[in-house]
Scaffold this motif. Structure first.
Motif, PDB file in Angstrom:
ATOM      1  N   GLN A  35       0.845  -1.186   0.000  1.00  0.00           N
ATOM      2  CA  GLN A  35       0.000   0.000   0.000  1.00  0.00           C
ATOM      3  C   GLN A  35       0.887   1.245   0.000  1.00  0.00           C
ATOM      4  O   GLN A  35       1.798   1.373   0.814  1.00  0.00           O
ATOM      5  N   THR A  36       0.607   2.172  -0.930  1.00  0.00           N
ATOM      6  CA  THR A  36       1.450   3.369  -1.040  1.00  0.00           C
ATOM      7  C   THR A  36       0.963   4.527  -0.182  1.00  0.00           C
ATOM      8  O   THR A  36       1.697   5.503   0.023  1.00  0.00           O
ATOM      9  N   GLY A  37      -0.290   4.455   0.275  1.00  0.00           N
ATOM     10  CA  GLY A  37      -0.828   5.542   1.083  1.00  0.00           C
ATOM     11  C   GLY A  37      -1.343   6.725   0.282  1.00  0.00           C
ATOM     12  O   GLY A  37      -1.710   7.761   0.860  1.00  0.00           O
ATOM     13  N   GLU A  38      -1.424   6.592  -1.032  1.00  0.00           N
ATOM     14  CA  GLU A  38      -1.917   7.688  -1.863  1.00  0.00           C
ATOM     15  C   GLU A  38      -3.426   7.861  -1.699  1.00  0.00           C
ATOM     16  O   GLU A  38      -4.137   6.911  -1.375  1.00  0.00           O
ATOM     17  N   PRO A  77       1.321  -1.154  -7.739  1.00  0.00           N
ATOM     18  CA  PRO A  77       0.987  -0.780  -6.352  1.00  0.00           C
ATOM     19  C   PRO A  77       0.261   0.552  -6.253  1.00  0.00           C
ATOM     20  O   PRO A  77      -0.702   0.692  -5.485  1.00  0.00           O
ATOM     21  N   THR A  78       0.696   1.533  -7.038  1.00  0.00           N
ATOM     22  CA  THR A  78      -0.002   2.822  -7.063  1.00  0.00           C
ATOM     23  C   THR A  78      -1.421   2.660  -7.576  1.00  0.00           C
ATOM     24  O   THR A  78      -2.380   3.248  -7.030  1.00  0.00           O
ATOM     25  N   PHE A  79      -1.574   1.862  -8.632  1.00  0.00           N
ATOM     26  CA  PHE A  79      -2.892   1.627  -9.218  1.00  0.00           C
ATOM     27  C   PHE A  79      -3.852   1.022  -8.193  1.00  0.00           C
ATOM     28  O   PHE A  79      -4.968   1.513  -8.014  1.00  0.00           O
ATOM     29  N   TYR A  80      -3.416  -0.021  -7.498  1.00  0.00           N
ATOM     30  CA  TYR A  80      -4.275  -0.657  -6.490  1.00  0.00           C
ATOM     31  C   TYR A  80      -4.524   0.281  -5.305  1.00  0.00           C
ATOM     32  O   TYR A  80      -5.654   0.351  -4.786  1.00  0.00           O
ATOM     33  N   SER A  81      -3.491   0.984  -4.885  1.00  0.00           N
ATOM     34  CA  SER A  81      -3.613   1.827  -3.690  1.00  0.00           C
ATOM     35  C   SER A  81      -4.586   2.978  -3.895  1.00  0.00           C
ATOM     36  O   SER A  81      -5.173   3.487  -2.928  1.00  0.00           O
ATOM     37  N   LEU A 134      -5.289 -11.160  -7.771  1.00  0.00           N
ATOM     38  CA  LEU A 134      -5.830 -11.303  -6.416  1.00  0.00           C
ATOM     39  C   LEU A 134      -4.741 -11.084  -5.377  1.00  0.00           C
ATOM     40  O   LEU A 134      -4.924 -10.357  -4.393  1.00  0.00           O
ATOM     41  N   PHE A 135      -3.596 -11.728  -5.581  1.00  0.00           N
ATOM     42  CA  PHE A 135      -2.509 -11.632  -4.614  1.00  0.00           C
ATOM     43  C   PHE A 135      -1.887 -10.241  -4.613  1.00  0.00           C
ATOM     44  O   PHE A 135      -1.498  -9.718  -3.565  1.00  0.00           O
ATOM     45  N   GLU A 136      -1.797  -9.630  -5.788  1.00  0.00           N
ATOM     46  CA  GLU A 136      -1.234  -8.281  -5.865  1.00  0.00           C
ATOM     47  C   GLU A 136      -2.107  -7.278  -5.113  1.00  0.00           C
ATOM     48  O   GLU A 136      -1.605  -6.476  -4.314  1.00  0.00           O
ATOM     49  N   ALA A 137      -3.405  -7.312  -5.379  1.00  0.00           N
ATOM     50  CA  ALA A 137      -4.313  -6.367  -4.723  1.00  0.00           C
ATOM     51  C   ALA A 137      -4.333  -6.575  -3.218  1.00  0.00           C
ATOM     52  O   ALA A 137      -4.325  -5.606  -2.444  1.00  0.00           O
ATOM     53  N   ALA A 138      -4.358  -7.840  -2.790  1.00  0.00           N
ATOM     54  CA  ALA A 138      -4.374  -8.129  -1.357  1.00  0.00           C
ATOM     55  C   ALA A 138      -3.101  -7.628  -0.693  1.00  0.00           C
ATOM     56  O   ALA A 138      -3.143  -7.079   0.420  1.00  0.00           O
ATOM     57  N   ALA A 139      -1.951  -7.804  -1.349  1.00  0.00           N
ATOM     58  CA  ALA A 139      -0.696  -7.327  -0.780  1.00  0.00           C
ATOM     59  C   ALA A 139      -0.687  -5.808  -0.620  1.00  0.00           C
ATOM     60  O   ALA A 139       0.000  -5.273   0.257  1.00  0.00           O
ATOM     61  N   CYS A 140      -1.482  -5.132  -1.460  1.00  0.00           N
ATOM     62  CA  CYS A 140      -1.588  -3.672  -1.392  1.00  0.00           C
ATOM     63  C   CYS A 140      -2.735  -3.210  -0.491  1.00  0.00           C
ATOM     64  O   CYS A 140      -3.069  -2.012  -0.473  1.00  0.00           O
ATOM     65  N   SER A 141      -3.359  -4.136   0.218  1.00  0.00           N
ATOM     66  CA  SER A 141      -4.432  -3.824   1.182  1.00  0.00           C
ATOM     67  C   SER A 141      -5.653  -3.179   0.531  1.00  0.00           C
ATOM     68  O   SER A 141      -6.341  -2.362   1.147  1.00  0.00           O
TER      69      SER A 141
END
Length: 370
Positions: free
Chosen positions: A179-182, A247-251, A275-282
């Motif tokens: 998660q980038t916090g954006e 990560p920016t896209f999901y965040s 699925l795993f990418e989005a979950a890792a980015c919360s």
């Protein structure tokens, strides 16, 4: 087999993530192998559509070598293929059937296949389509690693004569995906290359809700979508996102959407790397349903399962905190079970076990023949 493995991989692509989901899984897995002290040579067909879109031309976790065709591969790499502790051939490799025959002729110590498209592969074989692997070749592998688990494993062994099939699900690089916090920019997002069999689901789960919620923002990222799709004005289109931008896209999404290809959904136990990418980015995940999904992410606890537009609208208009608790639960699951490091450890153990079994069988045959 020695503790530090010498591995050769022939895969669809490592250098370019454009229009394929293989690259990100290979990158996460091989980074994990590198971290464990294993050495990897990745052999990739030099094709124009990836040559123009290489986002990882010089990986720092393995050696990457490009080849122009089957003859060039054998001429340049036969010694490496013969010396490797294991050779792994992946699905959708150009001229895959010829590649497999050429590698078999080099008599590698251990020959494995990594099918990152198992349900699609089986559907193709049912139609006598042997684009990248032939049915006659499947028993040649010491291990057939499968993107899909469940009943698919039994089918590989019982119907196609695979000597040993084993699930090797896709995985995520936990250091790269966080998660980038954006600030949130979209209410719902989706990333995926256009696929005709996925498009009806995208219509139901993305385009229809966008029309029902005109004040909310939606986004679809991925190449090859036809120009005649009638996108609502509140659906933004992004042609391609390199993994570094994921990560920016999901965040920046309140929710992310997962849609499964028809063959994958029918087979079950086929989690997408998204699925795993989005979950890792919360990021809270909304997904269509397929058998086995809840073995990875329990419904209502780590994921929202949707059956139609109403479920999407309900999730997007619910402002309670439960969705963020689901996202955290999904993140914990992924970091514990589905990272490149955890998958690499499983992969290496399977290779070592297969090598030991092959040695025992060879010893038994030698004793009997003597």
């Amino acid at each position: 087999m020695k503790k530090s493995l010498n591995l050769v991989v022939l895969g669809l692509s490592l250098s370019s993530s454009w229009g394929n989901g293989h690259a990100t899984t290979y990158r996460a897995l091989l980074r994990g192998m590198h971290a464990e002290g294993h050495r990897v040579l990745f052999l990739e067909r030099d094709v124009p559509w990836y040559a123009k879109q290489r986002d990882l031309p010089d990986p720092n976790f393995c050696e990457l070598s490009l080849y122009s065709g089957v003859d060039d591969l054998v001429e340049r790499s036969s010694a490496r293929l013969q010396a490797a502790d294991a050779v792994l051939i992946g699905s959708y490799v150009p001229e895959g059937t010829r590649i497999i025959d050429a590698v078999v002729a080099q008599h590698p110590k251990l020959l494995c296949f990594y099918d990152l498209d198992t349900p699609v592969t089986l559907a193709k074989l049912d139609r006598k389509d042997e684009e990248y692997i032939a049915a006659r070749q499947m028993p040649l592998f010491d291990i057939y690693f499968s993107f899909a688990g469940g009943e698919v494993i039994n089918r590989l062994e019982q119907q196609y004569g695979v000597s040993h099939a084993e699930p090797l699900y896709c995985c995520v690089d936990a250091q790269a995906y966080q998660q980038t916090g954006e600030p949130k920019h979209w209410d719902l997002g989706y990333i995926g290359t256009y696929s005709a069999d996925r498009q009806p689901a995208l219509e139901r789960f993305m385009i229809a809700p966008a029309r029902l919620l005109p004040k909310m923002r939606f986004v679809v990222a991925g190449p090859n979508y036809p120009a005649n799709i009638d996108w609502p004005q509140n659906v933004e289109r992004i042609e391609h996102l390199a993994p570094a931008d994921h990560p920016t896209f999901y965040s920046r999404q309140r929710f992310t959407l997962n849609i499964t290809r028809t063959d994958m959904a029918a087979a079950g136990w086929s989690p997408s790397v998204r699925l795993f990418e989005a979950a890792a980015c919360s990021t809270p995940i909304i997904s269509d349903y397929w058998n086995g999904l809840e073995d990875f992410f329990p419904s209502g606890k780590a994921i929202i399962i949707a059956s139609g537009p109403a479920d999407i609208v309900a999730a997007l208009t619910d402002l309670s905190e439960k969705h963020w608790l689901m996202a955290e639960a999904a993140r914990v699951i992924v970091l514990d079970q589905h990272t490149g490091h955890s998958r690499a450890a499983h992969f290496a153990r399977a290779l070592c076990a297969a090598h030991q079994l092959k040695m025992r069988r060879s010893s038994t045959r030698f004793t009997i023949n003597a």
